[in-house]
Design an enzyme around this catalytic site. Structure first.
Site, PDB file in Angstrom:
ATOM      1  N   SER A 198       0.808  -1.215   0.000  1.00 53.89           N
ATOM      2  CA  SER A 198       0.000   0.000   0.000  1.00 53.89           C
ATOM      3  C   SER A 198       0.844   1.270   0.000  1.00 53.89           C
ATOM      4  CB  SER A 198      -0.965   0.006   1.194  1.00 53.89           C
ATOM      5  OG  SER A 198      -0.261  -0.059   2.405  1.00 53.89           O
ATOM      6  N   HIS A 250       2.018   4.373   4.321  1.00 52.01           N
ATOM      7  CA  HIS A 250       1.094   5.117   3.465  1.00 52.01           C
ATOM      8  C   HIS A 250       1.611   6.536   3.234  1.00 52.01           C
ATOM      9  CE1 HIS A 250      -2.451   2.434   5.045  1.00 52.01           C
ATOM     10  NE2 HIS A 250      -1.519   1.742   4.403  1.00 52.01           N
TER      11      HIS A 250
END
Length: 392
Positions: A198, A250
């Site tokens: 991610s 992230h």
């Protein structure tokens, strides 16, 4: 610095929440030549005349998806739950069956297996000189739920971006963003291993935002497009404050992708495009630049920030710096404690003693639970697996 290397029973999962087809693109025109040359102001609102940008056939993003799925299958094969655990989920799958849900609720392998496959373990990166883990961790996933969520997001975001810009630009954007996510994660999360793609996915979102800004004048409905993309990014980052979600990956991936977007995803501007589409005998006035001054400024500034950021980050990491020692509030960016959950992520480990064929384990991570196992010749890997189950 780093974690206790005896066990990495907690996994920081890089979770990319599900997103829809949120790609935002400039308008395209038909194959015929324009009837007149629109002004730059008109370029932002016309719906029928913009650059017929080349549409690339996507193959790299599907290859990335296939590689992630294949690596997850290999990880489950190596994990071999029936051999290394007392009980398994979906035992009919044989050595592809999952660890007990108490140990891994995402339907996946043990933390020890992920560590062997290349998960991000800061102590091994810093003290074991295994810097390659900064890259390999972005290709591993903690479970079926994890890999499906990330690959669906990559499918929706990555395919359209590769169609727009081609594999030469999207490939480096994805890989470098993943590295940026791993780097920031390693600086701030040093008590558990970390896996997931991610960080790279947030890099694609960051690249989309930078592309919208740097190519601002060729977009129709630009304000709506900007607000929509920012809303999607904020929602995805907000999910990262939940426990066991690696929001530093992230954030690091997003910042890296945002800076790379100004470098890799720059487009020619409309005035120059229109002149290229006119017939040779058509008088268009003075030749306009392919790119505007603000695009060059953003390109140079982003390249400088990117190089400096990665250089400083790498130096800090390999010197064993813990980012939390220099930022007392930064841990709230990855987890906000509430009455419903705790953000404690201290590593758990066990004390072990062997008496004949009897192995005695005691969890030293706070629970002080003990258990005896009938194992005459327990290996260190086997002890780690049992410790992870006992302390989870």
């Amino acid at each position: 610095m780093g974690r206790k290397a005896s066990s990495a029973s907690e996994i920081e999962v890089r979770v990319q929440s599900r997103v829809g087809d949120n790609s935002i693109h400039p308008l395209e025109m038909g194959s015929g030549p324009p009837q007149r040359q629109p002004s730059d102001a008109e370029a932002g609102i016309l719906s029928g005349e913009t650059m017929p940008f080349r549409r690339w056939r996507p193959w790299l993003v599907p290859a990335f998806i296939a590689a992630n799925v294949l690596l997850f299958a290999i990880t489950m094969f190596v994990n071999n739950c029936p051999r290394n655990s007392i009980s398994c989920v979906a035992s009919f799958l044989g050595r592809f069956s999952f660890q007990p849900l108490k140990e891994n609720p995402l339907l996946g392998p043990s933390s020890n297996t992920l560590e062997k496959m290349g998960a991000l373990d800061v102590s091994k990166v810093v003290h074991g000189h295994q810097g390659w883990r900064l890259v390999t961790c972005a290709w591993l996933h903690a479970g079926v739920v994890h890999v499906l969520a990330n690959m669906l997001s990559l499918l929706f975001i990555g395919i359209r971006l590769e169609q727009e810009f081609g594999f030469v630009r999207i490939g480096p954007l994805y890989i470098i963003s993943g590295l940026g996510g791993s780097l920031l994660s390693a600086l701030f999360i040093q008590s558990s291993i970390s896996v997931g793609a991610s960080g790279a996915l947030f890099g694609l979102l960051g690249g989309m935002l930078a592309e919208l800004i740097t190519n601002w004048s060729i977009y129709a409905n630009k304000v709506a497009a900007l607000l929509t993309l920012v809303f999607i990014i904020v929602i995805n980052l907000a999910v990262g404050v939940l426990p066991h979600v690696d929001n530093f990956a992230h954030i690091g991936g997003f910042i890296s992708g945002f800076l790379l977007g100004f470098v890799l995803l720059i487009r020619p501007q409309f005035g120059w495009i229109s002149q290229q589409n006119h017939s040779p005998n058509y008088h268009t006035g003075p030749t306009k630049r392919k790119h505007r001054l603000y695009q060059y400024i953003l390109w140079i500034a982003a390249a400088i920030f990117l190089i400096v950021g990665f250089t400083v980050g790498m130096i800090m990491l390999f010197r064993g710096v813990n980012g939390n020692d220099h930022c007392s509030w930064c841990h709230y960016l990855s987890c906000v404690p509430t009455s419903r959950w705790s953000c404690n992520s201290s590593a758990t480990y066990c004390s072990a003693s062997q008496e004949g064929s009897q192995l005695n384990l005691t969890c030293e991570g706070g629970s002080d639970r003990s258990h005896s196992y009938s194992l005459p010749n327990a290996t260190s890997d086997r002890i780690k697996e049992l410790c992870s189950q006992l302390c989870s």
